[in-house]
Design an enzyme around this catalytic site. Structure first.
Site, mmCIF file in Angstrom:
data_model
loop_
_atom_site.group_PDB
_atom_site.id
_atom_site.type_symbol
_atom_site.label_atom_id
_atom_site.label_comp_id
_atom_site.label_asym_id
_atom_site.label_seq_id
_atom_site.Cartn_x
_atom_site.Cartn_y
_atom_site.Cartn_z
ATOM 1 N N ALA A 211 0.827 -1.221 0.000
ATOM 2 C CA ALA A 211 0.000 0.000 0.000
ATOM 3 C C ALA A 211 0.856 1.265 0.000
ATOM 4 C CB ALA A 211 -0.902 -0.006 1.220
ATOM 5 N N THR A 237 -3.418 -11.041 -4.336
ATOM 6 C CA THR A 237 -2.777 -11.983 -5.273
ATOM 7 C C THR A 237 -2.655 -11.345 -6.658
ATOM 8 O OG1 THR A 237 -3.958 -13.747 -4.125
ATOM 9 C CG2 THR A 237 -2.837 -14.336 -6.170
ATOM 10 N N ASP A 241 2.162 -8.680 -10.126
ATOM 11 C CA ASP A 241 2.190 -9.004 -11.561
ATOM 12 C C ASP A 241 1.546 -7.875 -12.376
ATOM 13 O OD1 ASP A 241 3.332 -11.428 -10.880
ATOM 14 O OD2 ASP A 241 1.402 -12.441 -10.757
HETATM 15 O O1 RIB Z 1 1.835 -13.736 -8.414
HETATM 16 C C1 RIB Z 1 0.645 -14.468 -8.277
HETATM 17 C C2 RIB Z 1 0.792 -15.791 -8.962
HETATM 18 O O2 RIB Z 1 1.758 -16.557 -8.287
HETATM 19 C C3 RIB Z 1 -0.465 -16.625 -8.948
HETATM 20 O O3 RIB Z 1 -1.300 -16.395 -10.056
HETATM 21 C C4 RIB Z 1 0.085 -18.055 -8.869
HETATM 22 O O4 RIB Z 1 -0.186 -18.831 -9.986
HETATM 23 C C5 RIB Z 1 1.579 -17.898 -8.612
HETATM 24 O O5 RIB Z 1 2.313 -18.112 -9.755
#
Ligand code: RIB
Length: 292
Positions: A211, A237, A241
């Site tokens: 955050a 999660t 990415d």
């Molecule tokens: O960064 C999140 C990802 O880490 C998830 O989607 C999971 O598959 C792992 O690879």
């Protein structure tokens, strides 16, 4: 850059997993059973998530990776094509696809166990893979594939003046012949604490801080902090990415711009359940940046 749109061309060499996501008020301790609240199966994997994130943020992305020949494979492949990521270099190998078991608690924090499956079979790059890397503006990798494959790809990218962006996650010490060919490292603060000694020669280092946003260290020692927009967190999660894909897609505009877009993308990704399913579009990121 593509001739038609001017979008940066990004090759993502990475993992693709089926994520089995369970939400729970509290994580079980060893030997305990607790009742969860929700269960979903959604495509994920750091490579696929970052490929989708970069494509949605405006890049033209090609994915190098592998799925198995199991029931998950069709849906995993479709997750990429639905987001217009090119999958001509996505192999199908015998055996199971990658799988991640994910627990998300009430605070939106996650714990993940990844079983590599087909991702672990990405041990060779063929001539078409190498040609794709050489022709790209950026090679984007993580560490959910065999590290020798990532190292070979980064060396080939450097030899062909393709910028190498590495998200060294899950964290492990980096061989010198990998770190020597990385232009931009993107990692969270826990990973940075582990890998700091391996990053001294990497010219651009971006550290995500949840955050609190992200910090940047440039080749001349320039330091910069970028706060994150405030959001209501549902599931963290894949936030890293979304951040990394958006950063790679906007890197050609300079670190300042890229960091702002990446922080907005990462924050927006925490507002929904799941990884690939929570990744924002360029329009959503632009609106969040404009509202800052
Ligand atoms: O960064 C999140 C990802 O880490 C998830 O989607 C999971 O598959 C792992 O690879």
């Amino acid at each position: 850059m593509t001739a038609e749109t001017g979008a940066p061309v990004i090759v993502v060499l990475g993992s693709i997993n089926m994520d089995l996501v369970t939400t729970t008020a509290r994580r079980p301790v060893p030997g305990e059973t607790v009742v969860g609240m929700e269960f979903v199966m959604v495509p994920g994997g750091k490579g696929a998530n970052q490929a989708i994130a970069a494509q949605r943020a405006g890049a033209a992305v090609r994915f190098l990776g592998a799925v198995g020949d199991d029931v998950c494979a069709t849906e995993l492949r479709r997750a990429l094509t639905d987001s217009a990521v090119a999958v001509d270099r996505l192999r199908t190998v015998t055996g199971p696809s990658g799988v991640a078991t994910i627990i998300v608690d009430r605070a939106g924090e996650n714990s993940i166990i990844v079983v590599g499956g087909a991702n672990a079979r990405m041990t060779e790059l063929d001539g078409d893979d190498l040609a794709a890397i050489a022709a790209a503006d950026i090679l984007l990798c993580q560490l959910e594939l065999p590290i020798d494959t990532v190292t070979a790809a980064a060396g080939h990218a450097r030899a062909n003046r393709t910028t190498v962006v590495l998200n060294p996650s899950p964290a492990r010490r980096l061989p010198a012949d990998l770190s020597a060919n990385v232009d931009v490292a993107v990692l969270n603060s826990g990973e940075y604490d582990q890998l700091r000694p391996d990053l001294t020669l990497v010219p651009h280092v971006v550290v995500t801080r949840g955050a609190a946003g992200a910090t940047y260290r440039g080749p001349d020692g320039t330091l910069r902090s970028q706060p994150s927009p405030e959001v209501t967190v549902r599931d963290t999660t894949g936030a890293g990415d979304a951040f990394t894909g958006a950063l790679a897609a906007t890197w050609h505009r300079g670190p300042e711009w890229a960091l702002r877009w990446a922080c907005a993308a990462g924050a927006l990704a925490t507002t929904k359940l799941g990884a690939s399913t929570a990744i924002p579009t360029a329009a959503e990121i632009a609106a969040a940046v404009a509202a800052e």
